[in-house]
Motif scaffolding. Structure first.
Motif, short mmCIF file in Angstrom:
data_model
loop_
_atom_site.label_atom_id
_atom_site.label_comp_id
_atom_site.label_asym_id
_atom_site.label_seq_id
_atom_site.Cartn_x
_atom_site.Cartn_y
_atom_site.Cartn_z
N HIS A 40 -18.68 -41.94 84.32
CA HIS A 40 -18.29 -42.74 83.17
C HIS A 40 -17.18 -43.69 83.59
N GLY A 53 -26.18 -46.61 80.39
CA GLY A 53 -25.82 -46.59 78.98
C GLY A 53 -24.45 -47.19 78.78
N TRP A 54 -24.19 -47.60 77.55
CA TRP A 54 -22.93 -48.27 77.23
C TRP A 54 -22.33 -47.68 75.96
N ARG A 75 -29.54 -47.06 74.10
CA ARG A 75 -28.67 -46.97 75.28
C ARG A 75 -27.25 -47.46 75.01
N ILE A 96 -22.38 -44.48 82.79
CA ILE A 96 -22.01 -44.97 81.46
C ILE A 96 -20.84 -45.92 81.58
N CYS A 123 -28.88 -40.93 76.98
CA CYS A 123 -29.10 -41.82 78.14
C CYS A 123 -29.79 -41.09 79.28
N TYR A 139 -24.41 -39.26 76.20
CA TYR A 139 -24.79 -38.95 77.58
C TYR A 139 -26.19 -38.35 77.62
#
Length: 375
Positions: free
Chosen positions: A96, A143-144, A165, A119, A370, A367
């Motif tokens: 992340h 993912g964001w 996402r 992420i 994703c 999380y």
């Protein structure tokens, strides 16, 4: 789940406090969590607090030294990439990243074969600008997470429809630490800052540049209300300019300066206030100062900009259309004529929507989403 946070920021402001709180909350949920931050830059001025003590106290650093600084030498950058590669082999499920520098390092270190999910949290508007390959960098995630609806729109304008996402997870606050002051604490704080007990105090908690300080003074002065006082908490680039403007104003005796406050001293600052003012998000879209004030039971006179608009409405504060003094003055008038309960509703909103546990649970859920989409 093993989660590895990277945040190339050294000061205990901006994205570092919120990221550290998230990491600790995820650990309390039973996950194995590491956090690495900028260990090179330290603090630069008397009003800048290094994040090193807080991160050290959390005992959350990974088993490998990282510099993680935008001021790193080429050798330090290469060393960080090599260290990250080694750490990512230790069954990391989620990488992340929170800043463009650590996102870049992570992209080099993780490679196409990384089995976990990458992420990216967007903390500031500048991370959405098409500069120096920023758009291509933003694409390099599975993912964001965004802190405001404005940032969600900006990210999707840049990358297209991201579907599940991308998640909008607003910033949290420690509602157990930032609590409303009792009457005795309030009296003590007023005395410490030489503020009359019957004053109506609007506080401003950042003296960084262009945060609406001078506009707030102009707005308050235009009302010519002898009960209205301003309390500026902090120190920064605008400190002397704001003090000079305050001294020249017709309400000079009703404008107070506390200097930089941290820890329990900051709680005293909030205890002296009846409301807080915010003109814009800082370098972290979680609008931490707004959330701190609301958690302390203070309504906010807030310019409807970015993440402030997401949290300040007429039920819990006094939204204003712009940072023009005449607009701020309407918010101050609404504050002065307020009915009881606005601050209590602000506090309740934090308890219902913005606790750290809620953020941790939502982030873990994202999380998992994703990871499922990545396959």
């Amino acid at each position: 789940m093993r989660i590895f946070h990277l945040v190339s920021y050294s000061l205990y402001s901006g994205p570092l406090p919120s990221t550290l709180r998230l990491a600790c909350a995820q650990r309390e949920l039973g996950h194995d969590v590491w956090l690495a931050h900028d260990t090179k830059r330290g603090s630069f001025n008397s009003f800048e607090e290094s994040g090193d003590p807080q991160v050290a106290a959390a005992a959350i650093a990974p088993p490998g030294k990282l510099t993680l600084s935008t001021k790193s030498s080429p050798i330090e950058v290469l060393r960080d990439v090599r260290t990250l590669k080694k750490l990512l082999k230790q069954e990391v499920d989620v990488l992340h990243v929170h800043m463009s520098h650590d996102h870049t390092l992570a992209s080099f270190a993780s490679g196409a074969g990384f089995p976990g999910v990458r992420i990216r949290t967007i903390h500031a508007q500048r991370s959405l600008k098409n500069r120096l390959g920023q758009k291509n960098l933003n694409r390099r995630a599975d993912g964001w997470i965004v802190r405001s609806e404005a940032h969600r729109q900006g990210l999707e304008n840049q990358l297209g429809d991201l579907g599940e996402r991308v998640a909008m997870i607003p910033g949290p606050i420690d509602t157990g630490y930032f609590v409303p002051a009792n009457l005795a604490k309030r009296k003590e704080a007023r005395k410490a800052f030489a503020i009359p007990g019957n004053a109506q105090v609007v506080g401003h908690t950042a003296l960084m540049m262009h945060r609406g300080q001078e506009e707030l003074i102009d707005a308050a002065q235009s009302l010519n209300n002898p009960t209205l006082h301003l309390l500026f908490v902090g120190s920064g680039q605008e400190h002397e300019n704001v003090k000079a403007k305050a001294a020249a104003s017709s309400m000079a005796e009703r404008i107070h300066f506390s200097g930089y406050l941290e820890g329990d001293d900051l709680l005293n600052g909030y205890a002296a206030m009846d409301a807080a003012f915010s003109a814009q998000a800082g370098n972290d879209a979680s609008v931490r100062a707004v959330l701190e004030a609301m958690s302390c039971g203070l309504p906010v006179v807030g310019v409807q900009d970015g993440a402030i608009a997401d949290v300040v409405d007429a039920a819990v504060g006094f939204p204003v259309a712009s940072r023009l003094p005449q607009d701020i003055a309407t918010g101050l008038e609404a504050f002065l004529g307020r009915q009881e309960g606005t601050g209590a509703r602000a506090r309740q909103k934090m308890l219902e929507e913005r606790t750290m546990e809620m953020e941790a649970e939502k982030t873990i859920s994202h999380y998992e989403t994703c990871a499922r989409l990545k396959g």
